[in-house]
Scaffold this motif. Structure first.
Motif, short mmCIF file in Angstrom:
data_model
loop_
_atom_site.label_atom_id
_atom_site.label_comp_id
_atom_site.label_asym_id
_atom_site.label_seq_id
_atom_site.Cartn_x
_atom_site.Cartn_y
_atom_site.Cartn_z
N GLY A 18 6.21 -8.57 7.41
CA GLY A 18 4.97 -8.08 7.99
C GLY A 18 3.88 -8.11 6.93
N CYS A 19 3.23 -9.26 6.81
CA CYS A 19 2.22 -9.40 5.75
C CYS A 19 0.83 -9.14 6.34
CB CYS A 19 2.32 -10.78 5.12
SG CYS A 19 1.32 -10.90 3.65
N GLY A 20 0.63 -7.91 6.79
CA GLY A 20 -0.69 -7.52 7.28
C GLY A 20 -1.48 -6.94 6.11
N PHE A 21 -2.23 -5.89 6.38
CA PHE A 21 -3.15 -5.34 5.37
C PHE A 21 -2.38 -4.82 4.14
CE2 PHE A 21 -6.26 -2.01 3.96
CZ PHE A 21 -7.28 -2.89 3.63
N SER A 22 -1.41 -3.96 4.34
CA SER A 22 -0.68 -3.37 3.20
C SER A 22 0.30 -4.37 2.58
CB SER A 22 0.10 -2.13 3.64
OG SER A 22 -0.71 -1.29 4.39
N ARG A 42 3.86 -13.57 12.10
CA ARG A 42 4.38 -13.96 13.41
C ARG A 42 4.03 -15.38 13.80
NH1 ARG A 42 2.63 -8.66 16.62
NH2 ARG A 42 0.97 -8.84 15.08
N SER A 55 9.95 -10.90 16.02
CA SER A 55 11.09 -10.34 16.74
C SER A 55 10.90 -10.46 18.26
CB SER A 55 11.30 -8.89 16.34
OG SER A 55 10.31 -8.08 16.89
N ARG A 135 8.46 5.98 15.88
CA ARG A 135 8.48 5.79 14.42
C ARG A 135 9.61 6.60 13.80
NH1 ARG A 135 6.06 2.07 11.08
NH2 ARG A 135 4.17 2.29 12.30
N LEU A 154 2.81 7.31 5.51
CA LEU A 154 1.42 7.03 5.17
C LEU A 154 0.47 7.61 6.20
CD1 LEU A 154 2.03 3.21 4.57
CD2 LEU A 154 2.07 5.02 2.85
N PRO A 155 -0.66 8.17 5.72
CA PRO A 155 -1.73 8.56 6.65
C PRO A 155 -2.64 7.36 6.88
CG PRO A 155 -2.26 9.25 4.42
CD PRO A 155 -0.96 8.47 4.32
N ILE A 157 -4.74 4.28 6.54
CA ILE A 157 -4.83 3.33 5.42
C ILE A 157 -6.21 2.68 5.43
CG2 ILE A 157 -3.88 1.21 4.42
CD1 ILE A 157 -1.27 1.80 6.07
N ARG A 162 -11.24 -3.19 5.04
CA ARG A 162 -10.88 -2.34 6.19
C ARG A 162 -11.22 -0.89 5.85
NH1 ARG A 162 -4.95 -2.62 8.93
NH2 ARG A 162 -4.50 -0.65 7.95
N1 LIG Z 1 -3.15 1.29 9.68
C1 LIG Z 1 -2.92 2.57 9.39
O1 LIG Z 1 -3.85 3.36 9.16
C2 LIG Z 1 -1.50 3.05 9.28
C3 LIG Z 1 -1.26 4.39 8.94
C4 LIG Z 1 0.04 4.80 8.75
C5 LIG Z 1 1.09 3.91 8.90
N2 LIG Z 1 0.85 2.62 9.28
C6 LIG Z 1 2.00 1.72 9.42
O2 LIG Z 1 2.27 1.17 8.12
C7 LIG Z 1 2.67 -0.21 8.26
C8 LIG Z 1 1.68 -1.08 7.53
O3 LIG Z 1 0.38 -0.85 8.05
P1 LIG Z 1 -0.75 -1.98 8.04
O4 LIG Z 1 -1.96 -1.36 8.65
O5 LIG Z 1 -0.80 -2.59 6.70
O6 LIG Z 1 -0.10 -3.00 9.09
P2 LIG Z 1 -0.74 -4.28 9.79
O7 LIG Z 1 -1.90 -4.79 9.01
O8 LIG Z 1 -0.97 -3.96 11.23
O9 LIG Z 1 0.47 -5.32 9.68
C9 LIG Z 1 1.63 -5.22 10.46
C10 LIG Z 1 2.48 -6.45 10.20
O10 LIG Z 1 3.61 -6.39 11.06
C11 LIG Z 1 3.82 -7.68 11.65
N3 LIG Z 1 4.48 -7.51 12.94
C12 LIG Z 1 4.10 -6.68 13.95
N4 LIG Z 1 4.99 -6.75 14.97
C13 LIG Z 1 5.94 -7.64 14.60
C14 LIG Z 1 7.12 -8.14 15.20
N5 LIG Z 1 7.49 -7.74 16.42
N6 LIG Z 1 7.86 -9.06 14.54
C15 LIG Z 1 7.50 -9.47 13.31
N7 LIG Z 1 6.39 -9.04 12.67
C16 LIG Z 1 5.62 -8.12 13.30
C17 LIG Z 1 2.41 -8.28 11.77
O11 LIG Z 1 2.50 -9.67 11.85
P3 LIG Z 1 1.19 -10.64 11.85
O12 LIG Z 1 0.77 -10.71 10.40
O13 LIG Z 1 1.67 -11.94 12.36
O14 LIG Z 1 0.18 -9.96 12.72
C18 LIG Z 1 1.77 -7.77 10.48
O15 LIG Z 1 2.04 -8.66 9.40
C19 LIG Z 1 2.74 -0.48 9.76
O16 LIG Z 1 4.04 -0.24 10.22
C20 LIG Z 1 1.78 0.54 10.34
O17 LIG Z 1 2.08 0.85 11.68
C21 LIG Z 1 -0.43 2.16 9.44
#
Ligand SMILES: NC(=O)c1ccc[n+]([C@@H]2O[C@H](COP(=O)([O-])OP(=O)(O)OC[C@H]3O[C@@H](n4cnc5c(N)ncnc54)[C@H](OP(=O)(O)O)[C@@H]3O)[C@@H](O)[C@H]2O)c1
Length: 294
Positions: A18-22, A42, A55, A135, A154-155, A157, A162
């Motif tokens: 999961g190479c999103g923001f974090s 994905r 997945s 979760r 994490l709270p 992010i 962003r």
């Molecule tokens: N954003 C917040 O403020 C926050 C706060 C607390 C906790 N969190 C949690 O902390 C984690 C990291 O946060 P983030 O904001 O950095 O996440 P994010 O930017 O939304 O990245 C999520 C990653 O998960 C991948 N993904 C999602 N569903 C998938 C699946 N079914 N199969 C394979 N890959 C999948 C996405 O793939 P793609 O790159 O292809 O899109 C993406 O790389 C997440 O679990 C998030 O829910 C977030």
């Protein structure tokens, strides 16, 4: 940061699922420190160190990707049924590896509402929202997997690209006032740096399976918005009372306002000795502001 490469030894290979923001921030940082890091997304992209894992579409990485992997960081949220997508698809594969460490990014949403009180890792989770119940279930699945997992709660992010600055820029911001409501936050650099700090000092620090990563100063959303408007030299719109705004909010936006808690970082920052890079939103947003000014 001390020399990560020498403190970890050089035969480490990271998979970031999961190479999103974090995940992306973490991958870029450990690569700069000299480590091999492969990342999943994905869909196809141009990064030669990226592979596909989806997945939902049953797109599973080739076995070769897992050769020699020592460290895994999962940043993937629960699936719609509340199961962990990584464990559902890859658990048997992961179990065959000689993993030294697995990190799982979770949320402080598992604590539920505390009416503004502090919560720490010793408090019993009490998730209010369905997504937080899912979760918590994923956390339990990771613990039950028997893998050497460490869970990071994490709270909200934020970080360069962003933050409230971008929300103001895209006019997606609503200035809402709800008395006594606070939110906790974390700058993305502190997620990465805290994890690296724990890995560097793994042999000397007591191992805790669940750790909050949050900054020192939970505060109201309006304080943060006002700070950003001031930095931009703009006038903040007049706040709308939550009671008046709530019917115009999406269910997900409404749900965020239903929880009021202060997330403690005492375990990470006092007991384990991690020093935050951005101890509060002002410090963190100064860094984000530099990014938008570029
Ligand atoms: N954003 C917040 O403020 C926050 C706060 C607390 C906790 N969190 C949690 O902390 C984690 C990291 O946060 P983030 O904001 O950095 O996440 P994010 O930017 O939304 O990245 C999520 C990653 O998960 C991948 N993904 C999602 N569903 C998938 C699946 N079914 N199969 C394979 N890959 C999948 C996405 O793939 P793609 O790159 O292809 O899109 C993406 O790389 C997440 O679990 C998030 O829910 C977030």
């Amino acid at each position: 940061m001390k020399d990560f490469a020498s403190s970890l030894g050089n035969k480490k290979k990271f998979l970031i699922l999961g190479c999103g923001f974090s995940g992306n921030f973490f991958a870029r940082t450990i690569r700069r420190l000299g480590y091999k890091a492969f990342t999943s997304s994905r869909s196809e992209n141009k990064d030669p160190n990226s592979f596909i894992f989806n997945s939902e579409r049953d797109l599973i990485p080739n076995e070769k990707i897992f050769d020699g992997v020592t460290h895994i960081l999962s940043c993937i949220p629960p699936d719609t049924n509340g199961n962990d997508p990584v464990l559902a698809s890859l658990q048997s594969q992961l179990q065959k590896l000689s993993l030294e460490w697995v990190g799982y990014l979770s949320t402080t949403g598992v604590y539920g509402n505390t009416d503004g009180d502090w919560v720490s890792e010793i408090d019993r989770p009490n998730p209010l929202q369905k997504r937080s119940q899912k979760r918590l279930n994923c956390e339990k699945e990771w613990i039950a997997s028997g893998l050497p997992v460490q869970i990071f709660r994490l709270p909200g992010i934020y970080g360069p690209g962003r933050s409230t600055f971008e929300a103001i820029g895209s006019k997606k911001i609503r200035v809402i006032l709800k008395k006594d409501q606070v939110f906790s936050r974390i700058h993305v650099a502190d997620i990465t740096n805290a994890i690296i700090y724990l890995l560097q000092n793994k042999d000397s620090l007591k191992f805790y399976q669940i750790i909050n990563i949050a900054d020192d100063e939970p505060c109201s959303q309006i304080e943060v918005i006002k700070y950003c408007y001031d930095q931009l030299g703009l006038k903040m719109p007049k706040p709308i009372l939550f009671e008046d705004a709530k019917n115009q909010l999406s269910p997900i936006a409404q749900s965020f306002w239903m929880e009021n808690r202060r997330v403690s970082n005492q375990l990470l920052c006092k007991t384990l000795g991690y020093k935050l890079v951005y101890k509060n939103y002002k410090e963190g947003l100064k860094n984000c502001f530099l990014n938008i000014k570029k």
